[in-house]
Design a protein around this motif. Structure first.
Motif, PDB file in Angstrom:
ATOM      1  N   LEU A  97       0.898  -0.707  -0.315  1.00  0.00           N
ATOM      2  CA  LEU A  97       0.214   0.055  -0.064  1.00  0.00           C
ATOM      3  C   LEU A  97       1.231   1.243   0.021  1.00  0.00           C
ATOM      4  CD1 LEU A  97      -2.820  -1.139   2.463  1.00  0.00           C
ATOM      5  CD2 LEU A  97      -2.994  -0.577   0.104  1.00  0.00           C
ATOM      6  N   VAL A  98       1.797   1.081   0.699  1.00  0.00           N
ATOM      7  CA  VAL A  98       2.601   2.381   0.715  1.00  0.00           C
ATOM      8  C   VAL A  98       3.036   2.966  -0.481  1.00  0.00           C
ATOM      9  CG1 VAL A  98       4.748   3.328   1.626  1.00  0.00           C
ATOM     10  CG2 VAL A  98       3.341   2.229   3.228  1.00  0.00           C
ATOM     11  N   ASP A  99       3.886   1.419  -1.372  1.00  0.00           N
ATOM     12  CA  ASP A  99       4.545   2.270  -2.682  1.00  0.00           C
ATOM     13  C   ASP A  99       3.089   2.130  -4.095  1.00  0.00           C
ATOM     14  OD1 ASP A  99       6.930   0.943  -1.787  1.00  0.00           O
ATOM     15  OD2 ASP A  99       6.337  -1.308  -2.678  1.00  0.00           O
ATOM     16  N   PHE A 100       1.685   1.855  -3.344  1.00  0.00           N
ATOM     17  CA  PHE A 100       0.846   2.037  -4.195  1.00  0.00           C
ATOM     18  C   PHE A 100      -0.095   4.141  -3.976  1.00  0.00           C
ATOM     19  CE2 PHE A 100      -3.916   2.665  -5.344  1.00  0.00           C
ATOM     20  CZ  PHE A 100      -4.042   2.035  -6.588  1.00  0.00           C
ATOM     21  N   MET A 101       0.741   4.067  -3.111  1.00  0.00           N
ATOM     22  CA  MET A 101       0.666   5.747  -2.405  1.00  0.00           C
ATOM     23  C   MET A 101       1.419   6.047  -2.986  1.00  0.00           C
ATOM     24  SD  MET A 101      -2.445   5.504  -0.134  1.00  0.00           S
ATOM     25  CE  MET A 101      -1.743   7.728  -0.202  1.00  0.00           C
ATOM     26  N   LEU A 102       2.406   5.657  -3.011  1.00  0.00           N
ATOM     27  CA  LEU A 102       3.826   6.901  -3.869  1.00  0.00           C
ATOM     28  C   LEU A 102       3.599   7.411  -5.412  1.00  0.00           C
ATOM     29  CD1 LEU A 102       6.598   5.211  -2.384  1.00  0.00           C
ATOM     30  CD2 LEU A 102       5.834   8.008  -2.299  1.00  0.00           C
ATOM     31  N   TRP A 103       2.708   5.710  -5.791  1.00  0.00           N
ATOM     32  CA  TRP A 103       3.229   5.374  -7.527  1.00  0.00           C
ATOM     33  C   TRP A 103       1.488   6.552  -7.904  1.00  0.00           C
ATOM     34  CZ3 TRP A 103      -0.949   3.882 -10.593  1.00  0.00           C
ATOM     35  CH2 TRP A 103      -1.130   3.907 -11.933  1.00  0.00           C
ATOM     36  N   LEU A 104       0.931   6.701  -6.664  1.00  0.00           N
ATOM     37  CA  LEU A 104      -0.609   7.933  -7.158  1.00  0.00           C
ATOM     38  C   LEU A 104      -0.044   9.481  -7.530  1.00  0.00           C
ATOM     39  CD1 LEU A 104      -3.176   6.049  -5.451  1.00  0.00           C
ATOM     40  CD2 LEU A 104      -3.249   5.584  -7.995  1.00  0.00           C
ATOM     41  N   GLU A 105       0.743   9.264  -5.560  1.00  0.00           N
ATOM     42  CA  GLU A 105       1.121  10.975  -5.986  1.00  0.00           C
ATOM     43  C   GLU A 105       2.273  10.989  -7.178  1.00  0.00           C
ATOM     44  OE1 GLU A 105       2.890  10.885  -2.135  1.00  0.00           O
ATOM     45  OE2 GLU A 105       1.770  10.341  -0.757  1.00  0.00           O
ATOM     46  N   GLU A 106       3.309   9.131  -7.405  1.00  0.00           N
ATOM     47  CA  GLU A 106       3.770  10.393  -8.734  1.00  0.00           C
ATOM     48  C   GLU A 106       2.458  10.822  -9.985  1.00  0.00           C
ATOM     49  OE1 GLU A 106       7.103   8.217 -11.589  1.00  0.00           O
ATOM     50  OE2 GLU A 106       6.490   7.300 -10.270  1.00  0.00           O
ATOM     51  N   LYS A 108       0.036  12.042 -10.035  1.00  0.00           N
ATOM     52  CA  LYS A 108      -0.855  13.606 -10.062  1.00  0.00           C
ATOM     53  C   LYS A 108      -0.206  14.174 -10.392  1.00  0.00           C
ATOM     54  CE  LYS A 108      -3.463  16.300  -6.767  1.00  0.00           C
ATOM     55  NZ  LYS A 108      -3.674  16.078  -5.184  1.00  0.00           N
ATOM     56  N   ALA A 109       1.173  14.104 -10.095  1.00  0.00           N
ATOM     57  CA  ALA A 109       2.435  15.467 -10.189  1.00  0.00           C
ATOM     58  C   ALA A 109       3.284  15.533 -11.336  1.00  0.00           C
ATOM     59  CB  ALA A 109       3.696  14.884  -9.464  1.00  0.00           C
ATOM     60  N   ARG A 110       2.885  14.423 -12.579  1.00  0.00           N
ATOM     61  CA  ARG A 110       2.763  14.567 -13.546  1.00  0.00           C
ATOM     62  C   ARG A 110       1.581  15.520 -13.961  1.00  0.00           C
ATOM     63  NH1 ARG A 110       4.230   8.981 -16.405  1.00  0.00           N
ATOM     64  NH2 ARG A 110       5.718   8.014 -15.308  1.00  0.00           N
ATOM     65  N   ASN A 111       0.830  15.874 -14.204  1.00  0.00           N
ATOM     66  CA  ASN A 111      -0.101  16.630 -14.090  1.00  0.00           C
ATOM     67  C   ASN A 111      -0.638  18.211 -13.691  1.00  0.00           C
ATOM     68  OD1 ASN A 111      -0.759  15.263 -16.657  1.00  0.00           O
ATOM     69  ND2 ASN A 111      -2.530  14.036 -15.324  1.00  0.00           N
ATOM     70  N   PRO A 112       0.365  19.105 -13.324  1.00  0.00           N
ATOM     71  CA  PRO A 112      -0.285  20.055 -12.614  1.00  0.00           C
ATOM     72  C   PRO A 112      -1.275  20.579 -11.977  1.00  0.00           C
ATOM     73  CG  PRO A 112       1.694  20.293 -13.850  1.00  0.00           C
ATOM     74  CD  PRO A 112       0.857  18.931 -14.250  1.00  0.00           C
ATOM     75  N   ASP A 113      -2.075  20.629 -13.461  1.00  0.00           N
ATOM     76  CA  ASP A 113      -3.319  21.108 -13.608  1.00  0.00           C
ATOM     77  C   ASP A 113      -4.735  20.428 -12.701  1.00  0.00           C
ATOM     78  OD1 ASP A 113      -2.279  23.200 -14.565  1.00  0.00           O
ATOM     79  OD2 ASP A 113      -2.556  22.969 -16.873  1.00  0.00           O
ATOM     80  N   SER A 114      -4.123  19.096 -12.490  1.00  0.00           N
ATOM     81  CA  SER A 114      -5.369  18.123 -11.985  1.00  0.00           C
ATOM     82  C   SER A 114      -5.665  18.280 -11.434  1.00  0.00           C
ATOM     83  CB  SER A 114      -4.983  16.333 -12.145  1.00  0.00           C
ATOM     84  OG  SER A 114      -5.588  15.756 -11.799  1.00  0.00           O
ATOM     85  N   LYS A 115      -7.079  18.594 -10.606  1.00  0.00           N
ATOM     86  CA  LYS A 115      -7.764  18.234  -9.386  1.00  0.00           C
ATOM     87  C   LYS A 115      -7.357  17.122  -8.648  1.00  0.00           C
ATOM     88  CE  LYS A 115     -10.740  22.052 -10.638  1.00  0.00           C
ATOM     89  NZ  LYS A 115     -12.417  22.086 -10.748  1.00  0.00           N
ATOM     90  N   GLY A 116      -7.168  15.803  -8.804  1.00  0.00           N
ATOM     91  CA  GLY A 116      -6.959  15.093  -8.480  1.00  0.00           C
ATOM     92  C   GLY A 116      -7.241  13.185  -8.984  1.00  0.00           C
ATOM     93  N   ILE A 117      -7.285  12.808  -8.528  1.00  0.00           N
ATOM     94  CA  ILE A 117      -7.127  10.865  -9.931  1.00  0.00           C
ATOM     95  C   ILE A 117      -8.613  10.579  -8.909  1.00  0.00           C
ATOM     96  CG2 ILE A 117      -6.823   8.975  -9.526  1.00  0.00           C
ATOM     97  CD1 ILE A 117      -4.027  10.201  -8.675  1.00  0.00           C
ATOM     98  N   ILE A 118      -9.416   9.995 -10.429  1.00  0.00           N
ATOM     99  CA  ILE A 118     -10.617   9.064 -10.469  1.00  0.00           C
ATOM    100  C   ILE A 118     -10.125   7.450 -10.868  1.00  0.00           C
ATOM    101  CG2 ILE A 118     -12.619   8.880 -11.291  1.00  0.00           C
ATOM    102  CD1 ILE A 118     -13.215  12.252 -12.078  1.00  0.00           C
ATOM    103  N   MET A 119     -10.771   6.716  -9.959  1.00  0.00           N
ATOM    104  CA  MET A 119     -10.118   5.177 -10.339  1.00  0.00           C
ATOM    105  C   MET A 119     -10.926   4.547 -10.459  1.00  0.00           C
ATOM    106  SD  MET A 119      -8.311   3.767  -6.468  1.00  0.00           S
ATOM    107  CE  MET A 119      -5.886   4.678  -6.797  1.00  0.00           C
ATOM    108  N   LEU A 120     -10.403   3.860 -11.988  1.00  0.00           N
ATOM    109  CA  LEU A 120     -11.751   3.435 -12.686  1.00  0.00           C
ATOM    110  C   LEU A 120     -11.433   2.486 -12.535  1.00  0.00           C
ATOM    111  CD1 LEU A 120     -12.209   4.541 -16.529  1.00  0.00           C
ATOM    112  CD2 LEU A 120     -11.930   1.732 -16.015  1.00  0.00           C
ATOM    113  N   TYR A 121     -12.810   1.506 -12.360  1.00  0.00           N
ATOM    114  CA  TYR A 121     -13.214  -0.103 -12.194  1.00  0.00           C
ATOM    115  C   TYR A 121     -14.339  -0.967 -13.085  1.00  0.00           C
ATOM    116  CZ  TYR A 121     -16.562   0.578  -8.521  1.00  0.00           C
ATOM    117  OH  TYR A 121     -17.244   0.972  -7.944  1.00  0.00           O
ATOM    118  N   HIS A 122     -14.271  -2.214 -13.429  1.00  0.00           N
ATOM    119  CA  HIS A 122     -15.412  -2.212 -14.205  1.00  0.00           C
ATOM    120  C   HIS A 122     -16.153  -3.435 -13.244  1.00  0.00           C
ATOM    121  CE1 HIS A 122     -17.618  -3.646 -17.333  1.00  0.00           C
ATOM    122  NE2 HIS A 122     -17.280  -5.326 -17.114  1.00  0.00           N
TER     123      HIS A 122
END
Length: 528
Positions: A97-106, A108-122
């Protein structure tokens, strides 16, 4: 099993630019107390995949679905693939989970204009957000998770809406075959892996979001009607103005001769015809003839996305409109805990179903889940039966839309027999298995030598039951019968010894005295 059927309700996030990430997990089961085995996420620019070593073993359904099992070598437990027979590289759940959090923060940092991440699932039944949020709550990582992720989106309703006519089942395997047109025999694209499912869900949802019914903007009927009416009114007004000018010129010209008067009468008649035509044009809009007159009557049509940038923008807009916030998912997760408590209270009703075959266990679980989701527990059902007896139970079960009519009748009888002390509880009758087919299947798995030995033993058992003895027997039959009794193997010994072993066996159609006389006659003479 937890989760609720996916619905298209969403749109609680404000408009803006968001980062879309497809996520999926493999777990030891479908309950909230189960653990994560594989956590995976996908974006077109990056991927995340990490196996987790669980404390509990995978249940049989999870092993079959994900083709992964837990093995123990000495004092060590490992995760092994049932396809490649290789041991997986795993981490503890906290480290994953720690590695996953670091990956998510990375991401989000790639898109400075992004308001956040939306997780998609099926998923047909909502499960991924609940398992992920439950694991984050366990290690107190939810506040950090909220700084990067703002919501979840289930794309199953989108697939159900767009492919409802062409497909019967909306699994990722079927959507991949129909929409993406991928090869099913590719072993690297095994749908049991969370890594593969996350990529398929992202690609499929992007294609479905750009379909006309999902991507086009709805045009209001009022706007279309106003545009058409304005275009129709402009042409008659111009015709009326020209007629008025002609009338003024005709009044200024004085009738000096009779020819001029006739011309004036003809002009007035034509003017009246033009006025009538103008009034008819106002009531029924006419079709414009020239290109200049066509421009005001054009109905607004949304342009279909052709470039990759336009398709991505449409995809983000559709996914954002279907998203739900984390707080809403946490509230639903609390409701799932309440549903589980209701299911536990109803266990005594379906205990006979849980003690039989898999078919009845699945039916019992389905009945219990549907009742709990509709707000029924043991206390509420007892109150209904105490007040209105069977009629009240029938009315309560009739409101369960997820069940068929036969299932409702069976559930009504089951509840009525459980609460009525004068009736016996219903015990489901298990289906009889085909013993001959089962024996054939078992014998095909053993070697020929062992099969012959087993066959001899079966003949020996039949001999003691008196099934292979009919009518009169001669010496050869007794000899063969004695060999079968010994399991089909050659036994050493004199004929006198072999026949005396069967002396006390009562045979059909022959007395014991006759058997003894025949044995004495067959014995060799004794030399003194």
């Amino acid at each position: 099993m937890v989760g609720q059927v996916g619905t298209s309700s969403g749109g609680s996030l404000p408009e803006g630019k968001y980062t879309i990430v497809s996520v999926d997990i493999d777990a030891t089961g479908r309950r909230l107390i189960d653990e994560i085995v594989h956590l995976a996420a996908y974006t077109p620019d990056s991927e995340f995949s990490q196996y987790v070593m669980p404390y509990m073993n995978l249940n049989p359904a999870a092993r079959q679905r994900h083709q992964v099992r837990v093995i123990t070598i000495g004092f060590f437990r490992m995760l092994k693939s049932m396809q490649t027979y290789k041991v997986m590289k795993t981490k503890p759940e906290y480290a994953a989970l720690v590695d996953f959090m670091l990956w998510l923060e990375e991401q989000k940092a790639r898109n400075p204009d992004s308001k956040g991440i939306i997780m998609l699932y099926h998923e047909q039944r909502k499960f991924v957000p609940y398992m992920l949020l439950e694991a984050l709550k366990k290690y107190d990582m939810l506040p950090r998770f909220k700084t990067s992720v703002v919501g979840f989106t289930n794309v199953y309703p989108l697939a159900e809406k767009e492919c409802g006519v062409t497909l019967k089942y909306f699994t990722l395997k079927e959507l991949k075959k129909v929409i993406l047109q991928c090869d099913e025999d590719d072993r690297n694209e095994f749908e049991g892996s969370a890594k593969v499912r996350s990529k398929i869900a992202y690609d499929v949802s992007k294609v479905l979001a750009n379909k006309p019914s999902a991507a086009t903007v709805e045009v209001k009927k009022e706007d279309v009607a106003e545009a058409a009416a304005a275009a129709a009114v402009q042409q008659p007004e111009a015709a009326v103005q020209e007629n008025c000018v002609q009338e003024q010129e005709g009044q200024e010209a004085k009738p000096e001769q009779q020819e001029q008067q006739e011309q004036q009468v003809e002009g007035d008649g034509e003017a009246n015809k033009v006025e009538e035509a103008a009034q008819e044009a106002v009531e029924t809009p006419s079709v414009p003839e020239t290109q200049e007159e066509k421009k005001p009557a054009v109905v607004p049509v949304v342009k279909e996305a052709t470039t990759e940038k336009e398709r991505t923008a449409v995809f983000h807009r559709v996914i954002t409109g279907m998203a739900t916030t984390i707080d809403e998912n946490l509230q639903e997760l609390g409701g799932q805990q309440t549903i589980l408590d209701r299911q536990n209270s109803l266990r005594t009703i379906f205990v006979n179903y849980f003690k039989t075959t898999l078919y009845h266990r699945v039916r019992g679980v389905t009945f219990r889940r549907v009742l709990a989701e509709q707000g029924f527990d043991m206390t509420k059902l007892q109150d209904i039966w105490g007040k209105e007896k069977r009629d009240g139970i029938r009315v309560a079960v009739a409101g369960l839309r997820e069940l068929k009519e036969d299932d409702k009748k069976e559930l009504t009888d089951l509840l009525d027999c459980h609460f009525d002390p004068e009736k016996q509880p219903i015990k489901p009758v298990s289906r009889k298995t085909n013993k001959r087919r089962f024996q054939r299947r078992q014998t095909s798995r053993i070697s020929p030598r062992k099969r012959n030995v087993q066959k001899g033993r079966n003949n020996n058992q039949q001999h003691h039951n008196g099934e292979n003895h009919q009518g009169n027997h001669n010496n050869n039959n007794y000899q063969q019968h004695g060999n079968n009794h010994q399991g089909g193997r050659n036994q050493r010994g004199t004929p006198q010894k072999r026949f005396t072993e069967h002396k006390e066996i009562t045979l059909t159609g022959m007395k014991i005295d006759e058997f003894s006389s025949m044995a004495a006659a067959a014995a060799p003479p004794v030399v003194s």
